[in-house]
Design a protein around this motif. Structure first.
Motif, PDB file in Angstrom:
ATOM      1  N   GLU A 185      24.880  16.738   9.528  1.00  0.00           N
ATOM      2  CA  GLU A 185      23.806  15.839   9.962  1.00  0.00           C
ATOM      3  C   GLU A 185      23.628  15.852  11.481  1.00  0.00           C
ATOM      4  N   ALA A 186      24.715  16.086  12.206  1.00  0.00           N
ATOM      5  CA  ALA A 186      24.628  16.136  13.668  1.00  0.00           C
ATOM      6  C   ALA A 186      24.145  17.491  14.167  1.00  0.00           C
ATOM      7  N   GLY A 187      24.020  18.463  13.260  1.00  0.00           N
ATOM      8  CA  GLY A 187      23.552  19.782  13.662  1.00  0.00           C
ATOM      9  C   GLY A 187      24.582  20.613  14.389  1.00  0.00           C
ATOM     10  N   VAL A 188      25.877  20.352  14.128  1.00  0.00           N
ATOM     11  CA  VAL A 188      26.933  21.156  14.742  1.00  0.00           C
ATOM     12  C   VAL A 188      27.015  22.478  13.986  1.00  0.00           C
ATOM     13  N   GLU A 189      26.734  23.570  14.669  1.00  0.00           N
ATOM     14  CA  GLU A 189      26.735  24.885  14.036  1.00  0.00           C
ATOM     15  C   GLU A 189      28.143  25.464  14.026  1.00  0.00           C
ATOM     16  N   LEU A 190      28.619  25.812  12.821  1.00  0.00           N
ATOM     17  CA  LEU A 190      29.937  26.396  12.659  1.00  0.00           C
ATOM     18  C   LEU A 190      29.798  27.891  12.401  1.00  0.00           C
ATOM     19  N   PRO A 191      30.744  28.692  12.871  1.00  0.00           N
ATOM     20  CA  PRO A 191      30.594  30.145  12.798  1.00  0.00           C
ATOM     21  C   PRO A 191      31.047  30.713  11.461  1.00  0.00           C
ATOM     22  N   GLY A 192      30.845  32.024  11.300  1.00  0.00           N
ATOM     23  CA  GLY A 192      31.343  32.739  10.132  1.00  0.00           C
ATOM     24  C   GLY A 192      30.278  32.963   9.089  1.00  0.00           C
ATOM     25  N   PRO A 193      30.492  33.973   8.229  1.00  0.00           N
ATOM     26  CA  PRO A 193      29.525  34.240   7.162  1.00  0.00           C
ATOM     27  C   PRO A 193      29.442  33.106   6.152  1.00  0.00           C
ATOM     28  N   HIS A 194      30.546  32.394   5.961  1.00  0.00           N
ATOM     29  CA  HIS A 194      30.581  31.235   5.064  1.00  0.00           C
ATOM     30  C   HIS A 194      31.300  30.107   5.792  1.00  0.00           C
ATOM     31  N   PRO A 195      30.590  29.409   6.668  1.00  0.00           N
ATOM     32  CA  PRO A 195      31.249  28.381   7.484  1.00  0.00           C
ATOM     33  C   PRO A 195      31.972  27.353   6.621  1.00  0.00           C
ATOM     34  N   PRO A 196      33.258  27.104   6.899  1.00  0.00           N
ATOM     35  CA  PRO A 196      33.999  26.114   6.120  1.00  0.00           C
ATOM     36  C   PRO A 196      33.608  24.706   6.527  1.00  0.00           C
ATOM     37  N   PRO A 197      33.856  23.739   5.659  1.00  0.00           N
ATOM     38  CA  PRO A 197      33.660  22.348   6.091  1.00  0.00           C
ATOM     39  C   PRO A 197      34.700  21.998   7.138  1.00  0.00           C
ATOM     40  N   GLY A 198      34.550  20.851   7.764  1.00  0.00           N
ATOM     41  CA  GLY A 198      35.526  20.439   8.767  1.00  0.00           C
ATOM     42  C   GLY A 198      36.914  20.332   8.173  1.00  0.00           C
ATOM     43  N   HIS A 199      37.896  20.809   8.892  1.00  0.00           N
ATOM     44  CA  HIS A 199      39.280  20.745   8.436  1.00  0.00           C
ATOM     45  C   HIS A 199      39.848  19.364   8.756  1.00  0.00           C
ATOM     46  N   THR A 200      40.710  18.856   7.876  1.00  0.00           N
ATOM     47  CA  THR A 200      41.234  17.493   8.023  1.00  0.00           C
ATOM     48  C   THR A 200      42.714  17.456   7.673  1.00  0.00           C
ATOM     49  N   ALA A 201      43.508  16.703   8.451  1.00  0.00           N
ATOM     50  CA  ALA A 201      44.931  16.558   8.155  1.00  0.00           C
ATOM     51  C   ALA A 201      45.463  15.297   8.820  1.00  0.00           C
ATOM     52  N   ASN A 202      46.695  14.966   8.484  1.00  0.00           N
ATOM     53  CA  ASN A 202      47.387  13.819   9.062  1.00  0.00           C
ATOM     54  C   ASN A 202      47.613  14.016  10.556  1.00  0.00           C
ATOM     55  N   ASP A 203      47.459  12.957  11.322  1.00  0.00           N
ATOM     56  CA  ASP A 203      47.527  13.066  12.782  1.00  0.00           C
ATOM     57  C   ASP A 203      48.894  13.505  13.296  1.00  0.00           C
ATOM     58  N   LEU A 204      49.982  13.004  12.708  1.00  0.00           N
ATOM     59  CA  LEU A 204      51.293  13.404  13.198  1.00  0.00           C
ATOM     60  C   LEU A 204      51.627  14.840  12.809  1.00  0.00           C
ATOM     61  N   ASN A 205      51.178  15.275  11.639  1.00  0.00           N
ATOM     62  CA  ASN A 205      51.342  16.680  11.282  1.00  0.00           C
ATOM     63  C   ASN A 205      50.683  17.573  12.321  1.00  0.00           C
ATOM     64  N   LEU A 206      49.508  17.170  12.734  1.00  0.00           N
ATOM     65  CA  LEU A 206      48.763  17.975  13.700  1.00  0.00           C
ATOM     66  C   LEU A 206      49.409  17.921  15.086  1.00  0.00           C
ATOM     67  N   THR A 207      49.955  16.780  15.451  1.00  0.00           N
ATOM     68  CA  THR A 207      50.683  16.689  16.713  1.00  0.00           C
ATOM     69  C   THR A 207      51.872  17.639  16.707  1.00  0.00           C
ATOM     70  N   ALA A 208      52.591  17.684  15.591  1.00  0.00           N
ATOM     71  CA  ALA A 208      53.748  18.583  15.483  1.00  0.00           C
ATOM     72  C   ALA A 208      53.321  20.037  15.617  1.00  0.00           C
ATOM     73  N   LEU A 209      52.221  20.392  14.967  1.00  0.00           N
ATOM     74  CA  LEU A 209      51.726  21.762  15.050  1.00  0.00           C
ATOM     75  C   LEU A 209      51.361  22.123  16.485  1.00  0.00           C
ATOM     76  N   ALA A 210      50.687  21.204  17.168  1.00  0.00           N
ATOM     77  CA  ALA A 210      50.289  21.445  18.553  1.00  0.00           C
ATOM     78  C   ALA A 210      51.502  21.567  19.466  1.00  0.00           C
ATOM     79  N   GLU A 211      52.487  20.691  19.309  1.00  0.00           N
ATOM     80  CA  GLU A 211      53.683  20.755  20.145  1.00  0.00           C
ATOM     81  C   GLU A 211      54.468  22.034  19.884  1.00  0.00           C
ATOM     82  N   HIS A 212      54.469  22.503  18.643  1.00  0.00           N
ATOM     83  CA  HIS A 212      55.192  23.730  18.325  1.00  0.00           C
ATOM     84  C   HIS A 212      54.521  24.944  18.965  1.00  0.00           C
ATOM     85  N   ARG A 213      53.207  24.945  19.008  1.00  0.00           N
ATOM     86  CA  ARG A 213      52.495  26.107  19.551  1.00  0.00           C
ATOM     87  C   ARG A 213      52.307  26.053  21.059  1.00  0.00           C
ATOM     88  N   HIS A 214      52.180  24.841  21.609  1.00  0.00           N
ATOM     89  CA  HIS A 214      51.805  24.745  23.014  1.00  0.00           C
ATOM     90  C   HIS A 214      52.642  23.768  23.834  1.00  0.00           C
TER      91      HIS A 214
END
Length: 407
Positions: A185-214
């Motif tokens: 609805e906001a017109g955010v264009e996502l890339p790829g031949p078959h753009p996926p819907p927005g990805h969603t996950a638990n906030d602390l899981n994502l914090t852990a992933l970010a801290e592990h990578r960066h």
């Protein structure tokens, strides 16, 4: 693209994703390191780097500054300074924050909204996505994907928020579908031949992933992350670089580990859980402070530690009380999981910064494995959940950049 370059790229196409991941996580600062890490020839590594540069993802510096080396220095590799960005959104008990995050976990811009989160997720997600869309328009940069962090376990593969205890949302709300609709609805264009819907996950899981990578978890094989944001406590486990989410995304709900059997009544029905004994409201209450409406509970608790820990005995006593409770919980988790590193985020990050020795002593005294000097570190990323949400969005690009962004 010339015929010679095309042939080289075809030979090296399978290496594009791994190469991008190495640059993304800072493990390949030069073409020589990239060649060694991929186990390919210099020509193939050069073709792969050139293609990633043509996609606008990395920058290749043919004349890097040589420091302490002999001979001609290798080409430098870094993320492209004006490359694509991921749109990241975090919803918490006190509102939302939207951000643009580039490769390498670099925050390009943020926008926050505070206030009561409506019972209808579409209301806050619509506002957050709208703020993200404005950031994209101002930046003029291409959107590589979108990710959402929520304070709830997220059921896989349905994408439903099962227990948003600190929000007014109904359990089981289809938050991923709502997020995808808001993006459309906001017109955010996502890339790829078959753009996926927005990805969603638990906030602390994502914090852990970010801290592990960066961040502070970089290089850990088995990383335990525990943190408290605006309300409640979460936990996450990264095993060999991958989040351990259980059979359906519900693993590591450590907030409901009991640390005081006679403590406060928890939202889950039990008493004395980490969730209510070591979050910002618990600190403010223990210090005899009434929370105000001006800023988030997390900001109020962090400011209390920053400004009054050294001078106010009540604040210092409250911090030590939370540190002891947190240590009890961590000791149990360490006994069960045997991580090689623990990273603490949110308010817990502030606790370990001011009372790290006390916390480590509590864990060592009560755990089988914590007495061996296992590192317990403060998270190093200011907006780990947002960086982690961006990691979700970047993942398809990291796996196959040419397919997703080649057009």
């Amino acid at each position: 693209m010339t015929q010679t370059r095309t042939a080289k790229v075809e030979r090296g196409r399978s290496h594009l994703g791994p190469a991008l991941q190495l640059v993304h996580t800072g493990r390949a600062p030069t073409r020589a390191v990239l060649t060694a890490e991929l186990g390919v020839t210099r020509a193939t590594a050069g073709a792969v780097a050139a293609e990633l540069e043509a996609l606008g993802l990395i920058a290749v510096d043919p004349h890097p500054t040589a420091v302490g080396t002999q001979g001609r220095p290798s080409h430098g590799l870094s993320v492209a300074p004006r490359g694509p960005v991921a749109l990241a959104v975090q919803v918490h008990a006190d509102g939302f924050r939207a951000a643009l995050v580039g490769l390498g976990g670099t925050l390009v811009g943020t926008s926050a909204g505070c206030g009561t989160v409506d019972a209808d997720p579409a209301q806050v997600l619509g506002e957050a996505v709208g703020a993200g869309r404005e950031l994209l328009e101002r930046s003029g940069r291409r959107c590589a994907g979108a990710g959402l962090a929520v304070p709830s376990a997220v059921d896989e593969p349905a994408g439903t928020a099962l227990n948003p205890l600190h929000l007014a949302w109904e359990p089981g709300v289809a938050v991923r579908d709502i997020f995808a609709r808001c993006l459309d609805e906001a017109g955010v264009e996502l890339p790829g031949p078959h753009p996926p819907p927005g990805h969603t996950a638990n906030d602390l899981n994502l914090t852990a992933l970010a801290e592990h990578r960066h961040g502070a978890g970089s290089g850990a094989r088995h990383l335990l992350a525990v943190g408290t944001g605006h309300r409640g406590v979460g936990g996450a486990l990264v095993l060999d670089g991958r989040l351990h989410t259980g059979s359906s995304g519900l693993a590591m709900e450590v907030g409901h580990l009991t640390v005081d059997p006679h403590g406060r009544r928890c939202h889950c029905g039990s008493r004395g859980c980490l969730d209510v004994e070591t979050d910002p409201l618990a600190l403010l209450t223990a210090a005899g402070r009434d929370p105000g409406p001006e800023t988030s509970l997390l900001d109020q608790a962090a400011e209390l530690i920053r400004s009054e820990y050294e001078t106010d005995a009540a604040v210092r006593s409250a911090v030590q009380l939370l540190v002891d409770r947190l240590g009890f919980g961590l000791a149990s988790l360490v006994n069960i999981l045997n991580p090689d590193r623990v990273v603490l985020g949110g308010l817990h990050r502030r606790l370990v910064e001011v009372e790290g020795e006390r916390l480590r002593a509590v864990v060592a005294d009560r755990s089988l494995w914590g007495s061996g000097g296992m590192p317990i570190r403060a998270a190093s990323l200011d907006h780990g959940a947002l960086v982690g949400a961006a990691e979700l969005a970047w993942q398809p690009v990291l796996e196959d950049p040419l397919t997703v962004l080649g057009n």
